[in-house]
Write a protein that holds these residues in place. Structure first.
Motif, short mmCIF file in Angstrom:
data_model
loop_
_atom_site.label_atom_id
_atom_site.label_comp_id
_atom_site.label_asym_id
_atom_site.label_seq_id
_atom_site.Cartn_x
_atom_site.Cartn_y
_atom_site.Cartn_z
N ARG A 1 -0.76 -7.84 9.49
CA ARG A 1 -0.31 -6.93 8.44
C ARG A 1 1.03 -6.34 8.86
O ARG A 1 1.22 -5.99 10.02
CB ARG A 1 -1.34 -5.82 8.23
N SER A 2 1.94 -6.23 7.90
CA SER A 2 3.30 -5.77 8.19
C SER A 2 3.50 -4.31 7.82
O SER A 2 2.96 -3.83 6.83
CB SER A 2 4.33 -6.61 7.42
N ARG A 3 4.34 -3.68 8.63
CA ARG A 3 4.77 -2.30 8.39
C ARG A 3 6.26 -2.22 8.75
O ARG A 3 6.69 -2.85 9.71
CB ARG A 3 3.96 -1.35 9.27
N GLU B 1 0.85 -1.19 0.00
CA GLU B 1 0.00 0.00 0.00
C GLU B 1 0.89 1.24 0.00
O GLU B 1 0.60 2.25 -0.62
CB GLU B 1 -0.90 -0.02 1.23
N GLN B 2 2.00 1.13 0.72
CA GLN B 2 3.08 2.12 0.69
C GLN B 2 4.39 1.34 0.62
O GLN B 2 4.51 0.28 1.22
CB GLN B 2 3.06 2.97 1.96
N TYR C 1 11.92 -5.08 3.02
CA TYR C 1 10.91 -4.02 2.93
C TYR C 1 11.63 -2.68 2.88
O TYR C 1 12.55 -2.44 3.66
CB TYR C 1 10.00 -4.03 4.15
N TYR D 1 7.34 0.94 4.25
CA TYR D 1 6.51 -0.15 3.71
C TYR D 1 5.28 -0.39 4.59
O TYR D 1 5.36 -0.43 5.82
CB TYR D 1 7.31 -1.45 3.62
N LEU D 2 4.13 -0.58 3.95
CA LEU D 2 2.89 -1.02 4.58
C LEU D 2 2.25 -2.02 3.65
O LEU D 2 2.02 -1.72 2.46
CB LEU D 2 1.93 0.15 4.83
N GLU E 1 0.87 -5.81 12.89
CA GLU E 1 -0.43 -5.48 13.47
C GLU E 1 -1.36 -6.67 13.27
O GLU E 1 -1.45 -7.22 12.17
CB GLU E 1 -1.00 -4.25 12.76
N HIS F 1 7.01 -3.97 12.27
CA HIS F 1 5.82 -3.76 13.09
C HIS F 1 4.73 -4.66 12.51
O HIS F 1 4.38 -4.51 11.33
CB HIS F 1 5.37 -2.31 13.04
N ASP G 1 -0.31 -4.29 1.59
CA ASP G 1 -1.56 -3.91 0.94
C ASP G 1 -2.69 -4.87 1.26
O ASP G 1 -3.75 -4.82 0.63
CB ASP G 1 -1.36 -3.80 -0.57
#
Length: 109
Positions: free
Chosen positions: A96-98, A24-25, A45, A49-50, A71, A69, A52
């Motif tokens: 979900r990864s960030r 997504e980012q 990453y 990075y986020l 979530e 991170h 999608d």
């Protein structure tokens, strides 16, 4: 997990092509080996990075560099630093990864 029909072998991850997966980012770059039903990846990453999507696949994941991170869909957030890992079963808890500053991961699923 059954590890079958995998002869001894060595992987030089730098020799595998990095396949880009936009988030997504930011972007993820996967270097992947497949051994029957088992996928093994070195993933990088980019900063910011986020993912999608919310992932429901099970993984064993080791953070090699940076900070990840993760979530969960119930709102909890876990932060992995180098040398830390997580494990989750298929369909157990969507996640979900960030990677605010980027991260390098080793993932088996």
């Amino acid at each position: 997990m059954q590890l079958r029909d995998i002869p001894f072998g060595i992987t030089d991850w730098s020799e595998l092509p990095a396949v880009e997966h936009p988030g997504e980012q930011g972007r993820a770059y996967w270097r992947t080996r497949q051994f029957g039903d088992i996928r093994v990846r070195m993933v990088e990453y980019t900063a910011g990075y986020l993912a999608d999507h919310w992932c429901e696949k099970g993984h064993i994941l080791l953070c090699l560099a940076g900070e990840l991170h993760t979530e969960l869909d119930d709102g909890r957030v876990f932060i992995l630093k180098p040398g830390m890992s997580y494990q989750v079963a298929d369909h157990a808890e969507a996640h979900r990864s960030r990677a605010p500053d980027g991260a390098k991961l080793f993932i088996v699923d």
